[in-house]
Write an enzyme that holds these catalytic residues in place. Structure first.
Site, short mmCIF file in Angstrom:
data_model
loop_
_atom_site.label_atom_id
_atom_site.label_comp_id
_atom_site.label_asym_id
_atom_site.label_seq_id
_atom_site.Cartn_x
_atom_site.Cartn_y
_atom_site.Cartn_z
N LYS A 118 34.11 38.92 52.02
CA LYS A 118 35.38 39.62 52.19
C LYS A 118 35.81 39.58 53.65
CE LYS A 118 34.44 42.91 48.46
NZ LYS A 118 34.99 42.31 47.26
N GLU A 202 37.25 50.17 55.64
CA GLU A 202 38.65 50.01 55.31
C GLU A 202 39.23 51.40 55.10
OE1 GLU A 202 39.18 46.05 52.68
OE2 GLU A 202 39.64 47.88 51.60
N HIS A 237 35.31 51.31 39.75
CA HIS A 237 36.01 50.23 40.47
C HIS A 237 36.05 48.94 39.68
CE1 HIS A 237 36.07 52.83 43.91
NE2 HIS A 237 34.77 52.81 44.04
N ARG A 294 37.64 31.80 41.14
CA ARG A 294 37.15 31.43 39.80
C ARG A 294 38.16 31.88 38.77
NH1 ARG A 294 36.05 36.71 38.05
NH2 ARG A 294 35.44 38.07 39.75
P1 ADP Z 1 35.21 43.72 44.12
O1 ADP Z 1 34.76 42.50 44.84
O2 ADP Z 1 34.09 44.59 43.72
O3 ADP Z 1 36.16 43.40 43.03
P2 ADP Z 1 37.53 44.77 45.56
O4 ADP Z 1 37.71 44.76 47.02
O5 ADP Z 1 38.34 43.82 44.78
O6 ADP Z 1 35.99 44.57 45.24
O7 ADP Z 1 37.80 46.24 45.03
C1 ADP Z 1 37.57 46.64 43.69
C2 ADP Z 1 38.33 47.92 43.38
O8 ADP Z 1 37.96 48.97 44.29
C3 ADP Z 1 39.84 47.82 43.55
O9 ADP Z 1 40.45 47.31 42.40
C4 ADP Z 1 40.23 49.26 43.84
O10 ADP Z 1 40.25 50.02 42.66
C5 ADP Z 1 39.08 49.75 44.68
N1 ADP Z 1 39.36 49.57 46.12
C6 ADP Z 1 39.01 48.54 46.90
N2 ADP Z 1 39.42 48.69 48.17
C7 ADP Z 1 40.07 49.87 48.21
C8 ADP Z 1 40.72 50.63 49.25
N3 ADP Z 1 40.79 50.20 50.50
N4 ADP Z 1 41.28 51.82 48.91
C9 ADP Z 1 41.21 52.29 47.65
N5 ADP Z 1 40.61 51.64 46.64
C10 ADP Z 1 40.03 50.44 46.90
P1 ADP Z 2 37.29 40.13 37.35
O1 ADP Z 2 37.13 40.21 38.83
O2 ADP Z 2 37.32 38.77 36.78
O3 ADP Z 2 38.38 41.00 36.88
P2 ADP Z 2 34.90 41.68 37.16
O4 ADP Z 2 35.18 42.36 38.43
O5 ADP Z 2 34.60 42.49 35.96
O6 ADP Z 2 36.06 40.74 36.69
O7 ADP Z 2 33.72 40.63 37.43
C1 ADP Z 2 33.50 39.55 36.56
C2 ADP Z 2 32.06 39.40 36.26
O8 ADP Z 2 31.36 38.98 37.40
C3 ADP Z 2 31.37 40.64 35.81
O9 ADP Z 2 30.39 40.24 34.89
C4 ADP Z 2 30.76 41.19 37.09
O10 ADP Z 2 29.65 42.00 36.79
C5 ADP Z 2 30.36 39.91 37.78
N1 ADP Z 2 30.37 39.89 39.25
C6 ADP Z 2 31.40 39.53 40.04
N2 ADP Z 2 31.03 39.49 41.33
C7 ADP Z 2 29.74 39.84 41.37
C8 ADP Z 2 28.77 39.99 42.42
N3 ADP Z 2 29.04 39.73 43.69
N4 ADP Z 2 27.55 40.39 42.09
C9 ADP Z 2 27.24 40.65 40.80
N5 ADP Z 2 28.08 40.49 39.77
C10 ADP Z 2 29.31 40.10 40.04
MG MG Z 3 37.95 42.50 43.28
#
Ligand code: ADP
Ligand code: ADP
Ligand code: MG
Length: 500
Positions: A118, A202, A237, A294
């Site tokens: 990130k 953040e 999340h 992906r």
């Molecule tokens: P991941 O790699 O786990 O998907 P993301 O950065 O995409 O991580 O964040 C996943 C979720 O966490 C977001 O969809 C949102 O609901 C919450 N989130 C992430 N960053 C923030 C933020 N700065 N403030 C509030 N909610 C957040």
């Molecule tokens: P999307 O981002 O496609 O909406 P998810 O956040 O649910 O979906 O993640 C997609 C799949 O990948 C899930 O099975 C989640 O558990 C897995 N996943 C994504 N990133 C990671 C990570 N960094 N470590 C472990 N599992 C991950």
């Molecule tokens: Mg995400």
């Protein structure tokens, strides 16, 4: 130009099947991989050939890169599709595949590497004019310094693992007193979960919406966006309900977000299908969160409104073909909703529920699509993500799509396992969802287990008493067995049909 003849899907479950279906339609032979826990899974049966990778734990099967590449060599496979999760965002794997002379269906290892972190992603994007959530732009090593920065940003803040994903590796810090302890915890968690202790902070946006843009780029520099997906209904999340288009995005905002997403893709020379995620605040200002390099779980809603098969596009791009359409050719048609049917108990904090799919009957009908990887009678293994299926609907308007989803949920019969179906019905019927005025706090704000208690209608009560009489009659005539809850529930449908 390399034409793909045989494709191995390095994944399991619904996504493996979904990818193979498109491959077959394109005249491509398919190879499935499986762990010992998935020997009888539909994705194994569907494939032209299948290879057992090893014992159930992912690191001995679906994450075993060497075994997967060896299988490709043995079977003369010329391309690998990684699906989502597992090895899909692993730059080392993508490079191993390419070095072995096999096509990796996805972006280049360099793009995966940049966007997989990130922090590196924020860095790459910072050269462009893309709004970002206020925060630190490098990994925190000095805690006192970070504390000063956190105070500048203003509490609450979010500590995030740079290598995090799937909603894991995030900690909300409400005030300065908690900061240091949470920081130590976050670092050690990031180290043990992702093998990388880098964390950053953040601004925590209190009531945001999660809106993301689907992009597609070819290997000739053409990049388009396929509009947005609204994914704000989340628990832990992680998304449970998604839709396209978003009920709050205007044409102007759509264009601005789309153009920003294309810029993010260009910032890492992206090709293939990818998703640029944004967080949107209450003023509808959007900020870049991360890019997923992906196919996304919720990609079907985009397919429904654009008429494009994203897996087919991924394959054509991997073969080196230029995109066959331009931005102007893309139009939004109607509205699509997706719910994720997880083997989880919404009444018990959405904890995974394992067991046997005793009844499994899918809904059918025009504009209803079920992407799943299980059949009635199968066990849901404990080793993997507990998602059973995705239920997707498409209709002319959002209102009609919601109604179609409610009906489809009612027709979906699953027993033997707790699922998120009833919770998703609660969402579909909730005033805040219906009005479009909801954010990622939906579950916290509106949901509690009592909300799922069944409220029987007069008609249903009549049916139930009818059924009770039937059981009573049976017992009187010498029937000895007990009637299970599941039988009773399926009888409910029978009774209903009988009365109509
Ligand atoms: P991941 O790699 O786990 O998907 P993301 O950065 O995409 O991580 O964040 C996943 C979720 O966490 C977001 O969809 C949102 O609901 C919450 N989130 C992430 N960053 C923030 C933020 N700065 N403030 C509030 N909610 C957040
Ligand atoms: P999307 O981002 O496609 O909406 P998810 O956040 O649910 O979906 O993640 C997609 C799949 O990948 C899930 O099975 C989640 O558990 C897995 N996943 C994504 N990133 C990671 C990570 N960094 N470590 C472990 N599992 C991950
Ligand atoms: Mg995400």
């Amino acid at each position: 130009m390399p034409k793909i003849k045989k494709l191995l899907v390095a994944n399991r479950g619904e996504i493996s099947l979904r990818i193979m279906r498109t491959a077959r339609q394109m005249g491509i032979k398919t190879v499935a991989v499986y762990s010992e826990a998935d020997r009888n899974a539909p994705h194994v049966k569907f494939a032209d050939e299948a290879v057992c990778l090893g014992p159930p734990p992912s690191n001995q099967s679906y994450l075993h890169a060497e075994k997967i590449i060896a299988a490709c060599k043995n079977l003369q496979v010329d391309a690998i599709h990684p699906g989502y999760g597992f090895l899909s965002e692993n730059a080392v794997f993508a490079k191993m595949v390419t070095d072995a002379g096999i096509i990796f269906i996805g972006p280049s290892p360099q793009s995966i590497e940049v966007m997989g972190s990130k922090l590196a992603a924020k860095n790459a994007v910072s050269k462009y004019d893309i709004p970002m959530v206020p925060g630190t732009d490098e990994a925190i090593s000095d805690i006192p310094k970070a504390k000063i920065k956190a105070a500048e940003i203003g509490y609450p803040i979010l500590i995030k693992a740079s290598a995090g994903g799937g909603g894991k590796g995030m900690r909300i810090v409400e005030n300065e007193q908690e900061f240091e302890e949470q920081m130590h915890r976050a670092i050690s968690e990031a180290q043990s979960a992702f093998g990388d202790g880098a964390v950053f902070i953040e601004k925590y946006i209190t009531s945001p919406k999660h809106i993301e843009i689907q992009v597609l780029g070819d290997q000739h520099g053409n990049t388009v966006y396929l509009f947005e997906r609204e994914c704000s209904i989340q628990r832990r999340h992680q998304k449970v309900v998604e839709e396209a288009p978003s009920p709050v995005v205007s044409e102007k905002m759509r264009q601005a977000m789309g153009q920003a997403a294309v810029m993010v893709a260009k910032a890492c020379n992206y090709y293939g299908a990818g998703t640029v995620e944004f967080i949107v605040d209450e003023h509808l200002d959007f900020f870049f969160l991360e890019m997923n390099t992906r196919l996304q779980v919720e990609h079907p809603v985009t397919e429904m409104i654009t008429g494009k098969d994203l897996v087919k596009e991924q394959i054509l791009i991997a073969e080196g073909l230029p995109l066959s359409f331009s931005q102007d050719d893309l139009k939004i048609n109607g509205h699509s909703l997706e719910i994720r049917v997880y083997a989880e108990d919404p009444k018990n904090n959405f904890l995974p529920d394992i067991g046997n799919l005793q009844t499994y009957i899918r809904p059918h009908g025009p504009g209803i699509r079920v992407d799943d990887g299980f059949e009635q009678g199968m066990d849901i293994p404990i080793y993997y993500d507990p998602m059973i299926a995705k239920l997707i609907v498409h209709d002319e308007t959002r209102e009609k799509a919601i109604q179609k989803m409610i009906n489809a949920i009612a027709d979906y019969q699953i027993t033997g396992i707790e699922t998120t179906l009833a919770f998703c019905r609660f969402v579909m019927e909730h005033e805040s969802f219906v009005s479009g005025k909801f954010d990622t706090k939906f579950v916290e704000r509106y949901f509690s287990p009592e909300k799922l208690e069944i409220k029987w209608t007069e008609e249903e009560l009549t049916l139930i008493s009818g059924f009770a009489v039937e059981i009573f009659e049976k017992k009187k005539n010498g029937f000895k067995g007990a009637i299970s809850k599941d039988t009773a529930l399926s009888q409910r449908t029978n009774w209903k049909n009988r009365l109509i």
